[in-house]
Design a protein around this motif. Sequence first.
Motif, mmCIF file in Angstrom:
data_model
loop_
_atom_site.group_PDB
_atom_site.id
_atom_site.type_symbol
_atom_site.label_atom_id
_atom_site.label_comp_id
_atom_site.label_asym_id
_atom_site.label_seq_id
_atom_site.Cartn_x
_atom_site.Cartn_y
_atom_site.Cartn_z
ATOM 1 N N ALA A 265 0.846 -1.323 0.106
ATOM 2 C CA ALA A 265 -0.035 0.003 -0.128
ATOM 3 C C ALA A 265 0.937 1.230 -0.082
ATOM 4 N N LYS A 266 0.573 1.787 -0.982
ATOM 5 C CA LYS A 266 1.476 3.451 -1.003
ATOM 6 C C LYS A 266 0.469 4.588 -1.353
ATOM 7 N N ASN A 267 0.525 5.814 -0.522
ATOM 8 C CA ASN A 267 -0.415 6.819 -0.838
ATOM 9 C C ASN A 267 -1.736 6.429 -0.752
ATOM 10 N N GLY A 268 -2.226 5.321 0.134
ATOM 11 C CA GLY A 268 -3.623 4.904 -0.016
ATOM 12 C C GLY A 268 -4.278 3.986 -0.902
ATOM 13 N N ASN A 269 -3.148 3.414 -1.814
ATOM 14 C CA ASN A 269 -3.604 2.567 -2.963
ATOM 15 C C ASN A 269 -2.933 1.281 -2.805
ATOM 16 N N THR A 270 -3.669 0.093 -2.820
ATOM 17 C CA THR A 270 -2.985 -1.101 -2.508
ATOM 18 C C THR A 270 -2.858 -1.889 -3.850
ATOM 19 N N ILE A 291 -8.537 -1.341 -4.060
ATOM 20 C CA ILE A 291 -7.622 -2.276 -3.049
ATOM 21 C C ILE A 291 -7.465 -3.638 -3.610
#
Lengths: 439, 179
Positions: A265-270, A291
């Motif tokens: 997960a990075k910057n809210g995106n998985t 996600i």
Amino acid sequence: MFKRILGLIVVLTCFIPALAMAQLRVDVTAGKIDPIPVAINTLIGTNSADYQMGKQIAQVIESDLVNSGLFRSIPESSFIQRNLGVNDTPRFGDWRLINAQAMVHGGISVSPGQITAEFRLWDVFAENQMVGRRFTTSHSNWRQLAHMIADAIYTRITGEDGYFNTRVVYIAETGPADRRIKRLAIMDQDGANNRYLTDGRYLTLTPRFSPTSQEITYMSYEGGKPAVYLYNLSTNRKQLLGKFPGMTFAPRFSPDGHKVIMSMAKNGNTDIFTMDLTTRRLQRLTNNYAIDTAPSFSPDSRQVVFESDRGGTQQIYVMDAGGNSAKRISFGKGRYANPVWSPRGDLIAFTKMLSGQFYIGVMRPDGSGERLITQAYHVEGPTWAPNGRVLMYFKETPTGSARKGRSARIYSIDITGMNEHRLPTPVDGSDPAWSPLLN
Amino acid sequence: MLRRLFLVFAMMTVVVACSSTPESSGTADEGMLTPPEDRTPISQSDVIYDDATANTGTMNAPGTQEDLVASVGDRIFFGYDSSELDTTARQTLDRQAAWLRTYPNTRVMIEGHADERGTREYNLALGERRANAVKNYLLALGIEGNRVETISYGKERPAVLGSDETAWSRNRRGVMVVQ
């Protein structure tokens, strides 16, 4: 009157062998099965140490077979033929009289540091030996030896690989529900030999066994940074999988054990990635503002099943191992999560949420044939026995009059939905993951 | 239509008032007193604030977690399976941003949390999404990115224990923690 009964018995005896030869093979896919009556003798030795060990081993064999739901054990107190040594010929009539269809007996010899055990499995009605084998191991491995005998019996009668000589890695839970202490733990498939691998200082989640080595991958909050770790059971060493720009979680090994597939997960995106354990190269599989998590390889390594909310809610998708051609396969009501591909390849187990209830179910890899196996306030996290016939999962139950506490327990269940069975754990347990068959 | 809704509401209020009367007139020696269903839940931030002050013995030292909790509130709440910031959440975040500007040397961790009605791994991702929704909002208000870190706890650290929507709604949260 007596003569008539005797006549009946003789007639029956003539017919039964033909019937029984067909019967002493269980189709484990049939659903509700009449358990096979089996008589398990204490393995016979020459002294009291032998006797003690022979009895313990027989008990473990019995408990394995009975817990599978496919066997019913005939109590030793009703046996007519007694002290049957490994080279003695069974009096089959005596075993038929107590309705045993299968009979196990054997010998044991305990010497300092070593035990040797041998056993024979008989088809009582056909009057032939189905399997006979000898095992030697160190004293401390006696339970494993017993599981290997039980596996040999299970395999010979069902035609399926056994799963008794396996272990389960799981999360041992203690403490109040809002400050749970979660430790990595391991036990035998039947709950014996429980051992803790981490001390509980850091939250530890979702351990998974390597299908090829004595390694575990799991997620831990060690050092305040949630990330994927590896744990080597031979050296008892743990290792950070790698330094990544975001939180890594939901790890699982590839079927050859050479890669870990996981979410980052990075910057809210998985998204989903694989990490090659030799080259340490990271490969991105999905690139999507959704996600994408809970990935699991097909046993032939060609495909990956995962969950994604790209369509609005959590659903199950299958893509190729390169991350292309993602196709949704779950179309029933509710949300679908945690897909896990069976080691046989024929089914995908999942967690489903519908109308405030949680379910464990299975479907075929094309999404057809969905079947729900168990249901509760909260069940989650299915894991397959290496033979693909039994699932484990955990069930969390609200406790206390205000339903504010939580009790988490691990269960196994036949994929037919029969024979749900709670594993004995010293404390609460969650996130079970089954090992491959041990040697 | 509106009038009919109002009527229903009025009737409900009467029903609630009536049904709660016997409870309030009940004898004092009853073992278990259930609080009325429609009571506004006590804000968790107050509890944490109380704990913190009880431990340190200090009151609202400027720029501390206790100060943040007492003066602007340390947490916002999300809808089921959502990372959207509603008006109340944005108002709290506006106050948090102003507070951060007052204490320019303060660095914070934004914790993203989920309720227990989702699966473990999805909730880790959802918590991450929520923490970043908070971070992005603060950054849009001009807070420097290097002052704001995020962490997701998924459903692992509920703030309120319980098996109902009241508890779950308090657990779907973003919490600012002064580092």
